[in-house]
Scaffold this active site. Structure first.
Site, mmCIF file in Angstrom:
data_model
loop_
_atom_site.group_PDB
_atom_site.id
_atom_site.type_symbol
_atom_site.label_atom_id
_atom_site.label_comp_id
_atom_site.label_asym_id
_atom_site.label_seq_id
_atom_site.Cartn_x
_atom_site.Cartn_y
_atom_site.Cartn_z
ATOM 1 N N LYS A 196 72.276 28.193 9.749
ATOM 2 C CA LYS A 196 72.912 28.161 8.428
ATOM 3 C C LYS A 196 74.122 27.227 8.441
ATOM 4 O O LYS A 196 74.339 26.458 7.500
ATOM 5 C CB LYS A 196 73.324 29.577 8.003
ATOM 6 N N ASP A 240 70.770 32.453 14.042
ATOM 7 C CA ASP A 240 70.637 32.474 12.588
ATOM 8 C C ASP A 240 71.883 31.852 11.928
ATOM 9 O O ASP A 240 71.770 31.001 11.041
ATOM 10 C CB ASP A 240 70.447 33.937 12.145
HETATM 11 N N1 HSE Z 1 68.711 37.944 9.428
HETATM 12 C C1 HSE Z 1 69.649 37.499 8.446
HETATM 13 C C2 HSE Z 1 70.877 38.392 8.454
HETATM 14 C C3 HSE Z 1 69.141 37.442 7.040
HETATM 15 O O1 HSE Z 1 70.946 39.379 9.184
HETATM 16 O O2 HSE Z 1 71.792 38.079 7.715
HETATM 17 C C4 HSE Z 1 68.260 36.268 6.767
HETATM 18 O O3 HSE Z 1 68.912 35.073 6.997
#
Ligand code: HSE
Length: 431
Positions: free
Chosen positions: A206, A202
């Site tokens: 980003k 994730d």
């Molecule tokens: N799963 C992500 C987090 C949030 O834990 O920050 C969405 O991008």
């Protein structure tokens, strides 16, 4: 006279539901402050139960993407489904139909922004994705419209709330990783399959988006070094803390003379660093620009309303700006030929070793580090646990000056070859 803007929301989960609620609750406020009459014209979701729970009138329920696109009152399509299956298919169809798209989908933008942007440009419509990175924190708009006067030199972010929650709890309570993850899952902070968050995917998606924007060149995720937090032990957090450091999963982007450095990994930062006090599920991005110097954006990186804040702000931006701003770089699947990436990056390191508790061990060890050209800042001997004591061993914490990753790897190899020491953990330390 207010401008009438109709929205369709695809996917009414946490973010889509929050978006619906925000639009409905703020209708009169946007009418007054933005001069737009913003309404949700259609919604698309497989779960009728969810649509009923949200109180969405049945006449807004669409049977498929075709029905959404055929509705002349839909000006903007919001995609909050996630993933790259139906979401990609629907976003592509909407853009091909000339509809502006607002999405919260980081994986989609990270992997396919080149394809989607190409269609958007061809059709003269907008593609907005503020909510894809760091939830409610307006980092995308800041990069596009707030700090564009600068050459951004570094960017360091805590961009994942799940891992920040876990690391904060491990740090405050001395709890171990597995039990903290379970607790995070019970409270709904971590997903049933936490891999995407805890292994850094994730954050990597980003960072790919944010560093492409910050450095004005495509930074594909394949070029990002990635390491997650699942191997972090409570004792390392405690040992780092004793030396004045806090452990965070950082997404780091640097524009150096040798090229772009992009990496996601657990990192010790000094307690005096502003990112050290970003706790629990909060996110923050700390950047340095050549004119502005240091700035930090802080807030909630997830959750229904914080993420809806970003989605609806994009909708309002799209509704109130006729000219669309696309990427400042050549948006292709891969990096441009001229873009160089640094893989042998420089960092300070925290080592935890177990060594024989014997005369001469430290001398031999220091000699190994010196031979590999790695300069030591501090060495701390810690009391061993029962197993270590029984084996005549002790834990040793060594923190180094900044050195090349390849030198750190040489030290690890040398220690592996030795018969008196073993490397238990290596964690990068950011000044
Ligand atoms: N799963 C992500 C987090 C949030 O834990 O920050 C969405 O991008």
């Amino acid at each position: 006279m207010a401008k009438k803007i109709g929205v369709a929301i695809l996917g009414l989960g946490v973010v889509g539901g929050g978006t619906y609620q925000t639009i409905v609750d703020h209708h009169d406020f946007y009418l007054k402050t933005q001069r737009i009459d913003l309404t949700v014209e259609m919604v698309l979701d497989k779960s009728e139960e969810r649509l009923t729970q949200l109180g969405i009138p049945k006449e807004c329920w669409a049977n498929g993407i075709e029905e959404v696109l055929a509705n002349p009152n839909v000006d903007i399509v919001v995609e909050t489904i996630g993933g790259v299956g139906a979401a990609k298919q629907f976003v592509t169809a909407a853009l091909r139909d000339g509809k502006t798209v607002v999405t919260s989908n980081k994986e989609l933008i990270c992997k396919y922004s080149h394809e989607l942007e190409e269609i958007a440009k061809r059709m003269g419509c907008g593609l907005y994705y503020e909510a894809s990175c760091v939830g409610g924190v307006p980092i995308i708009r800041t990069l596009l419209d707030g700090v564009q006067a600068n050459k951004i030199q570094t960017m360091m972010g805590i961009v994942n709330g799940t891992t920040n929650y876990i690391l904060t709890k491990m740090s405050n309570e001395g709890a171990d990783y597995a039990e903290t993850l379970k607790e995070a899952q019970r409270l709904g902070y971590a997903e049933f399959d936490p891999t995407n968050d805890v292994e850094g995917f994730d954050s990597m998606y980003k960072l790919s988006i944010l560093s492409s924007m910050a450095f004005h060149t495509k930074v594909p995720y394949a070029n990002i070094f990635r390491e997650g937090i699942s191997k972090i032990e409570a004792r390392d957090i405690a040992y780092g803390k004793a030396q004045g450091y806090t452990l965070k999963l950082l997404a780091i982007g640097k524009q150096t003379e040798k090229g772009i450095e992009v990496r996601v990994h657990p990192t010790f930062i000094h307690n005096s660093h502003p990112l050290a006090s970003v706790n629990d599920s909060f996110n923050a991005v700390y950047m340095t620009g050549d004119a502005v110097d240091d700035i930090m954006l802080y807030g909630r990186g997830a959750g229904a309303l914080p993420t809806a804040s970003a989605v609806v702000s994009d909708i309002i931006h799209a509704a109130t700006h006729s000219e669309v701003k696309y990427s400042t770089f050549k948006n292709e699947a891969t990096a441009e030929k001229g873009t160089k990436f640094v893989t042998d990056f420089s960092s300070a390191y925290y080592f935890r070793l177990t060594v024989e508790d014997k005369l001469g061990t430290l001398a031999k060890l220091c000699n190994m580090f010196a031979k590999c050209n790695v300069s030591i800042v501090e060495i701390v001997q810690k009391p061993g646990n029962e197993t270590e004591k029984a084996e005549g061993k002790i834990p040793l914490v060594i923190i180094t000056h900044a050195t090349a990753e390849s030198s750190m790897e040489r030290v690890v190899e040398k220690i592996k070859e030795s018969d008196f020491a073993a490397v238990q953990t290596v964690i990068r330390v950011e000044a």
